[in-house]
Design a protein around this motif. Structure first.
Motif, PDB file in Angstrom:
ATOM      1  N   UNK A 394       0.809  -1.217   0.000  1.00  0.00           N
ATOM      2  CA  UNK A 394       0.000   0.000   0.000  1.00  0.00           C
ATOM      3  C   UNK A 394       0.842   1.267   0.000  1.00  0.00           C
ATOM      4  N   UNK A 395       2.168   1.113   0.057  1.00  0.00           N
ATOM      5  CA  UNK A 395       3.007   2.299   0.142  1.00  0.00           C
ATOM      6  C   UNK A 395       2.867   3.179  -1.097  1.00  0.00           C
ATOM      7  N   UNK A 396       2.602   2.569  -2.256  1.00  0.00           N
ATOM      8  CA  UNK A 396       2.473   3.353  -3.474  1.00  0.00           C
ATOM      9  C   UNK A 396       1.305   4.312  -3.471  1.00  0.00           C
ATOM     10  N   UNK A 397       0.224   3.970  -2.759  1.00  0.00           N
ATOM     11  CA  UNK A 397      -0.959   4.837  -2.725  1.00  0.00           C
ATOM     12  C   UNK A 397      -1.127   5.508  -1.368  1.00  0.00           C
ATOM     13  N   UNK A 398      -0.176   5.274  -0.466  1.00  0.00           N
ATOM     14  CA  UNK A 398      -0.339   5.774   0.890  1.00  0.00           C
ATOM     15  C   UNK A 398      -0.362   7.300   0.953  1.00  0.00           C
ATOM     16  N   UNK A 399       0.433   7.961   0.116  1.00  0.00           N
ATOM     17  CA  UNK A 399       0.491   9.421   0.199  1.00  0.00           C
ATOM     18  C   UNK A 399      -0.868  10.041  -0.119  1.00  0.00           C
ATOM     19  N   UNK A 400      -1.509   9.537  -1.168  1.00  0.00           N
ATOM     20  CA  UNK A 400      -2.832  10.056  -1.517  1.00  0.00           C
ATOM     21  C   UNK A 400      -3.834   9.782  -0.393  1.00  0.00           C
ATOM     22  N   UNK A 401      -3.828   8.554   0.130  1.00  0.00           N
ATOM     23  CA  UNK A 401      -4.749   8.218   1.212  1.00  0.00           C
ATOM     24  C   UNK A 401      -4.407   8.990   2.485  1.00  0.00           C
ATOM     25  N   UNK A 402      -3.114   9.264   2.682  1.00  0.00           N
ATOM     26  CA  UNK A 402      -2.706  10.053   3.837  1.00  0.00           C
ATOM     27  C   UNK A 402      -3.317  11.451   3.763  1.00  0.00           C
ATOM     28  N   UNK A 403      -3.325  12.030   2.565  1.00  0.00           N
ATOM     29  CA  UNK A 403      -3.935  13.344   2.395  1.00  0.00           C
ATOM     30  C   UNK A 403      -5.437  13.292   2.670  1.00  0.00           C
ATOM     31  N   UNK A 404      -6.084  12.214   2.220  1.00  0.00           N
ATOM     32  CA  UNK A 404      -7.534  12.080   2.419  1.00  0.00           C
ATOM     33  C   UNK A 404      -7.880  11.909   3.893  1.00  0.00           C
ATOM     34  N   UNK A 405      -7.162  11.012   4.576  1.00  0.00           N
ATOM     35  CA  UNK A 405      -7.506  10.779   5.980  1.00  0.00           C
ATOM     36  C   UNK A 405      -7.116  11.957   6.855  1.00  0.00           C
ATOM     37  N   UNK A 406      -6.071  12.706   6.476  1.00  0.00           N
ATOM     38  CA  UNK A 406      -5.721  13.896   7.237  1.00  0.00           C
ATOM     39  C   UNK A 406      -6.808  14.956   7.107  1.00  0.00           C
ATOM     40  N   UNK A 407      -7.420  15.043   5.936  1.00  0.00           N
ATOM     41  CA  UNK A 407      -8.543  15.966   5.754  1.00  0.00           C
ATOM     42  C   UNK A 407      -9.670  15.634   6.723  1.00  0.00           C
ATOM     43  N   UNK A 408      -9.954  14.336   6.854  1.00  0.00           N
ATOM     44  CA  UNK A 408     -10.988  13.913   7.804  1.00  0.00           C
ATOM     45  C   UNK A 408     -10.552  14.206   9.236  1.00  0.00           C
ATOM     46  N   UNK A 409      -9.278  13.973   9.548  1.00  0.00           N
ATOM     47  CA  UNK A 409      -8.786  14.231  10.899  1.00  0.00           C
ATOM     48  C   UNK A 409      -8.971  15.691  11.289  1.00  0.00           C
ATOM     49  N   UNK A 410      -8.544  16.590  10.415  1.00  0.00           N
ATOM     50  CA  UNK A 410      -8.616  18.022  10.720  1.00  0.00           C
ATOM     51  C   UNK A 410     -10.067  18.492  10.788  1.00  0.00           C
ATOM     52  N   UNK A 411     -10.889  18.026   9.846  1.00  0.00           N
ATOM     53  CA  UNK A 411     -12.311  18.388   9.888  1.00  0.00           C
ATOM     54  C   UNK A 411     -12.956  17.835  11.150  1.00  0.00           C
ATOM     55  N   UNK A 412     -12.531  16.631  11.542  1.00  0.00           N
ATOM     56  CA  UNK A 412     -13.036  16.053  12.783  1.00  0.00           C
ATOM     57  C   UNK A 412     -12.656  16.885  13.996  1.00  0.00           C
ATOM     58  N   UNK A 413     -11.443  17.462  13.994  1.00  0.00           N
ATOM     59  CA  UNK A 413     -11.035  18.330  15.097  1.00  0.00           C
ATOM     60  C   UNK A 413     -11.920  19.571  15.169  1.00  0.00           C
ATOM     61  N   UNK A 414     -12.207  20.161  14.004  1.00  0.00           N
ATOM     62  CA  UNK A 414     -13.082  21.340  13.981  1.00  0.00           C
ATOM     63  C   UNK A 414     -14.506  20.983  14.397  1.00  0.00           C
ATOM     64  N   UNK A 415     -14.964  19.789  13.960  1.00  0.00           N
ATOM     65  CA  UNK A 415     -16.286  19.330  14.387  1.00  0.00           C
ATOM     66  C   UNK A 415     -16.314  19.127  15.891  1.00  0.00           C
ATOM     67  N   UNK A 416     -15.259  18.496  16.401  1.00  0.00           N
ATOM     68  CA  UNK A 416     -15.162  18.258  17.838  1.00  0.00           C
ATOM     69  C   UNK A 416     -15.191  19.565  18.616  1.00  0.00           C
ATOM     70  N   UNK A 417     -14.426  20.557  18.155  1.00  0.00           N
ATOM     71  CA  UNK A 417     -14.408  21.855  18.834  1.00  0.00           C
ATOM     72  C   UNK A 417     -15.780  22.518  18.807  1.00  0.00           C
ATOM     73  N   UNK A 418     -16.497  22.374  17.685  1.00  0.00           N
ATOM     74  CA  UNK A 418     -17.841  22.946  17.575  1.00  0.00           C
ATOM     75  C   UNK A 418     -18.804  22.273  18.538  1.00  0.00           C
ATOM     76  N   UNK A 419     -18.716  20.921  18.643  1.00  0.00           N
ATOM     77  CA  UNK A 419     -19.588  20.190  19.555  1.00  0.00           C
ATOM     78  C   UNK A 419     -19.275  20.522  21.007  1.00  0.00           C
ATOM     79  N   UNK A 420     -17.978  20.627  21.329  1.00  0.00           N
ATOM     80  CA  UNK A 420     -17.587  20.936  22.710  1.00  0.00           C
ATOM     81  C   UNK A 420     -18.022  22.346  23.086  1.00  0.00           C
ATOM     82  N   UNK A 421     -17.922  23.285  22.144  1.00  0.00           N
ATOM     83  CA  UNK A 421     -18.292  24.678  22.436  1.00  0.00           C
ATOM     84  C   UNK A 421     -19.790  24.842  22.659  1.00  0.00           C
ATOM     85  N   UNK A 422     -20.591  23.943  22.088  1.00  0.00           N
ATOM     86  CA  UNK A 422     -22.045  24.053  22.232  1.00  0.00           C
ATOM     87  C   UNK A 422     -22.451  23.908  23.694  1.00  0.00           C
TER      88      UNK A 422
END
Length: 436
Positions: A394-422
């Motif tokens: 999977x190393x050949x496609x890992x960089x692309x998938x790394x970018x995709x899952x990092x997008x989810x990670x960061x969006x998840x952090x913002x979602x988490x902050x929004x939920x906690x602030x509520x």
């Protein structure tokens, strides 16, 4: 006479997108022309693209320790009320575990249903395994140095803060010390500690300014990343592993746009407004494949675009950059089951449940840097009887998938902050969470 208006500059995320596309096209031209082994191509990758990529990431990681430490300390110190810290901390932990569990469960269901491992050409798999054997063995070798079980929990408390700050694998230990330091500032309200607090706040501002300067190099760095990847593997690798990539991307997209939208809607927020405000951080995360590198942008987006309180945004996003990685946890679960299917290892429901639990912990403890999840994948593979060297496929496609899952990670952090602030009682004008 009207003065000529200054030429409007392209926004950074547009430049990054251009660099990304240019890197793919240039890499495909090299790969399609069969000139990867030519001397000038080898020289270009050896002396230009690869060094620039390494220097770019090194510049960012050089500033990550002061940024994480100062942001977490200041975020806690600004709360001023230890009881508020406890409430926010428990809410952060609860939402982190719930969102990570949903992500991993989604990934396991999709990989069992779609069976991506059954669609991979065994001959190609063995070829990729052989080509990447050395890299895979290096990753597997690092597994032995990672603490396990109760030792993993004990290792969070550092016996040497300086050593923890100098090791990527000990970033949670550094963050634990930062939390304790911040609590100490809250519990010691003296003139001297106020001066210290202002000094640490200044360190945070300097760190974010310097990282902002480094991020301006991102368009060139992204070109280098994509050129190196595509010129070697071309589209053939992506097509052959398309089933695996498709399942990962489908699971990540579903969790990103469906599960997060449901969570935001339940909490009384508009998903459309949220995603519109978070788009700059999402693009930066996709481009850098690093939650830590995206942290400055995420902090600014949380305050300026989503209207989250600074004290909550700094605490949740700083912790979330390492501890709330839904995309990483999901990716690890799908990858382990994919490799099990490829090697013909039939995992029981009990074993898959264990994979799910370890992936949740892995998502919490994985460093927010590119490819930081690969050692965890190797560890889980070894636990369930799957050859860990299989990650070489999977190393050949890992960089692309790394970018995709990092997008989810960061969006998840913002979602988490929004939920906690509520529902926080001190949200006033100018410090409101993204409203409905």
């Amino acid at each position: 006479m009207a003065t000529p208006t200054a030429r409007k500059r392209l926004p950074l995320h547009t430049k990054i997108a251009i660099g990304f596309i240019a890197g793919i096209l240039a890499g495909l031209a090299i790969h399609a022309g069969g000139i990867t082994d030519l001397a000038w191509v080898q020289a270009f990758t050896t002396y230009v693209t690869t060094p620039f990529s390494k220097v770019f990431l090194a510049l960012i990681f050089m500033l990550i320790v002061p940024l994480l430490f100062s942001a977490l300390v200041v975020g806690i110190a600004e709360m001023g009320d230890v009881r508020a810290l406890g409430r926010i901390g428990w809410k952060t932990l609860f939402y982190t575990v719930v969102l990570s569990a949903v992500a991993v469960l989604l990934g396991l269901v999709l990989v069992n249903w779609l069976q991506p491992g059954a669609g991979v050409d065994p001959a190609l798999a063995q070829q990729l395994l052989a080509d990447n054997a050395d890299r895979a063995k290096e990753i597997v070798a690092s597994v032995g140095t990672q603490p396990r079980g109760i030792d993993m929990l004990v290792s969070i408390v550092p016996d040497n803060v300086i050593a923890a700050a100098s090791s990527n694998g000990s970033i949670l230990s550094l963050m634990f010390f930062a939390v304790m330091f911040g609590i100490g500032l809250v519990l010691t309200p003296t003139p001297q500690t106020e001066v210290l607090k202002r000094g640490i706040d200044g360190l945070l501002e300097i760190s974010m300014t310097l990282i902002g300067l480094v991020i301006r190099l991102a368009p060139i760095a992204v070109f280098c990343f994509m050129f190196n990847l595509v010129s070697i593997f071309g589209f053939d690798l992506l097509i052959r592993l398309g089933a695996y990539v498709g399942v990962v991307v489908l699971a990540l997209a579903f969790h990103l746009f469906v599960n997060y939208s449901i969570a935001l809607k339940i909490a009384g927020h508009s998903p459309v407004r949220f995603f519109k405000g978070a788009q700059e951080a999402m693009v930066m995360a996709f481009s850098t494949a690093s939650s830590n590198a995206t942290l400055p942008t995420a902090l600014r987006v949380a305050e300026e675009e989503l209207g989250l309180p600074r004290r909550i945004a700094r605490f949740v996003l700083t912790v979330g950059a390492t501890a709330n990685q839904n995309g990483t946890a999901l990716f690890e679960g799908v990858t382990v089951l994919f490799l099990a299917q490829f090697f013909g290892v039939d995992l029981s429901l009990g074993q898959q449940a264990m994979v799910m639990l370890v992936c949740i912990l892995g998502g919490i403890g994985t460093a927010g840097v590119p490819s930081g999840s690969l050692p965890v994948v190797a560890l889980i593979c070894a636990m369930v009887g799957v050859d860990p060297v299989g990650i070489g496929m999977i190393l050949g496609v890992n960089h692309f998938l790394d970018m995709c899952r990092t997008t989810l990670n960061v969006t998840g952090d913002l979602t988490l902050a929004t939920l906690v602030a509520a529902g926080e009682p001190d949200l006033g004008a100018g410090e409101t969470a993204a409203g409905p």
